[in-house]
Design a protein around this motif. Structure first.
Motif, short mmCIF file in Angstrom:
data_model
loop_
_atom_site.label_atom_id
_atom_site.label_comp_id
_atom_site.label_asym_id
_atom_site.label_seq_id
_atom_site.Cartn_x
_atom_site.Cartn_y
_atom_site.Cartn_z
N GLU A 37 0.85 -1.18 0.00
CA GLU A 37 0.00 0.00 0.00
C GLU A 37 0.89 1.24 0.00
O GLU A 37 2.04 1.19 0.44
CB GLU A 37 -0.90 0.03 1.23
N ILE B 68 0.74 5.40 1.14
CA ILE B 68 0.04 6.54 1.73
C ILE B 68 1.01 7.70 1.72
O ILE B 68 2.11 7.61 2.27
CB ILE B 68 -0.44 6.24 3.17
N GLU B 69 0.59 8.78 1.08
CA GLU B 69 1.43 9.98 0.91
C GLU B 69 2.80 9.61 0.35
O GLU B 69 3.83 10.14 0.78
CB GLU B 69 1.55 10.75 2.22
N ASP C 54 -1.54 7.69 -3.10
CA ASP C 54 -2.43 7.18 -2.04
C ASP C 54 -3.24 6.02 -2.59
O ASP C 54 -4.29 6.21 -3.21
CB ASP C 54 -3.36 8.29 -1.53
N VAL D 13 -4.47 2.19 -1.33
CA VAL D 13 -4.55 1.28 -0.19
C VAL D 13 -5.51 0.12 -0.47
O VAL D 13 -6.29 0.16 -1.42
CB VAL D 13 -4.97 2.03 1.10
N ARG E 272 -0.23 2.22 11.15
CA ARG E 272 -0.81 2.32 9.82
C ARG E 272 -2.32 2.53 9.90
O ARG E 272 -2.86 3.44 9.28
CB ARG E 272 -0.49 1.05 9.02
N LEU F 268 -2.10 6.62 10.03
CA LEU F 268 -1.98 6.93 8.60
C LEU F 268 -3.29 6.75 7.85
O LEU F 268 -3.72 7.63 7.11
CB LEU F 268 -0.88 6.07 7.96
N LYS F 269 -3.93 5.61 8.04
CA LYS F 269 -5.18 5.36 7.32
C LYS F 269 -6.32 6.22 7.87
O LYS F 269 -7.16 6.70 7.10
CB LYS F 269 -5.54 3.88 7.32
N LEU G 249 -5.82 9.52 6.22
CA LEU G 249 -6.14 9.43 4.80
C LEU G 249 -7.65 9.34 4.57
O LEU G 249 -8.22 10.10 3.77
CB LEU G 249 -5.46 8.21 4.18
N TYR G 250 -8.31 8.45 5.28
CA TYR G 250 -9.76 8.28 5.11
C TYR G 250 -10.51 9.55 5.52
O TYR G 250 -11.51 9.93 4.91
CB TYR G 250 -10.27 7.08 5.89
N ARG H 48 -10.05 12.16 2.73
CA ARG H 48 -10.69 11.80 1.46
C ARG H 48 -12.21 11.74 1.53
O ARG H 48 -12.86 11.55 0.51
CB ARG H 48 -10.14 10.47 0.95
#
Length: 192
Positions: A31, A33-34, A82, A84, A126, A130-131, A134-135, A138
């Protein structure tokens, strides 16, 4: 000369979705992320059991209501940097066609994302940091983190443009969601 050498050693490699095509099919999950590459091994039995149970419950509810679809481990490609693979997502019927690209990957936020924690501090970082970020950025409406080691589910919901922890559920509790009218699932069944 030494300036360029020290700069090149501190530059961070930024991975993209195109780079993922170069990795072997070896059971690892890759995956990004950034632009940061995250590699995890294939999930273990307990992880997959919890993932399958929540996916099955969401799918059964979706089939009975016709309101959306639940899928395990879909590709979720927000940008080239990005990319995942969440454990489970649920997307409403209204949004699904607009979110799928020609390759069958989701390119926008599903309403619900579920991650099942794997053991280890890097895996927790993660999913919990991080997730979550991200979520949140977004536009995911709800994020569930299933922790089979602690036998609990953390429920994050969008509030004031961010995903915020609203509840931590334990075995006697039931998973409910304003996104899923009439959906009710006993948390204890995730861990049996």
């Amino acid at each position: 000369m030494s300036q360029s050498i020290s700069q090149s050693t501190t530059d961070k490699v930024r991975w993209t979705a195109a780079d993922l095509e170069l990795f072997p099919e070896n059971g690892n999950r890759y995956e990004i992320i950034e632009g940061e590459l995250l590699v995890t091994r294939a999930p273990d039995w307990r992880h997959q059991k919890a993932s399958t149970r929540i996916s099955t419950a969401l799918d059964t509810w979706s089939l009975s209501t016709g309101l959306g679809e639940a899928v395990q481990a879909p590709g979720l490609v927000f940008t080239a940097a990005d990319n995942v693979i969440p454990d489970v997502v649920w997307v409403s019927r209204e949004r699904l066609a607009a979110l799928l690209d020609e390759a069958g990957h989701l390119t926008g936020a599903p309403e619900l994302v579920v991650e099942v924690l794997s053991p280890g501090s890097e895996n927790e970082r993660r999913d919990r940091e991080l997730k979550l970020k991200l979520y949140s950025e977004r536009g995911v409406q709800e994020y569930w983190i299933i922790d089979w080691q602690r036998q609990q589910v953390e429920v994050y919901r969008r509030s004031q443009a961010l995903l915020r922890l609203v509840n931590t559920l334990f075995s006697p509790d039931r998973l409910l969601s304003p996104l899923l009218p009439g959906f009710s699932y006993p948390v204890s069944q995730l861990f049996q």
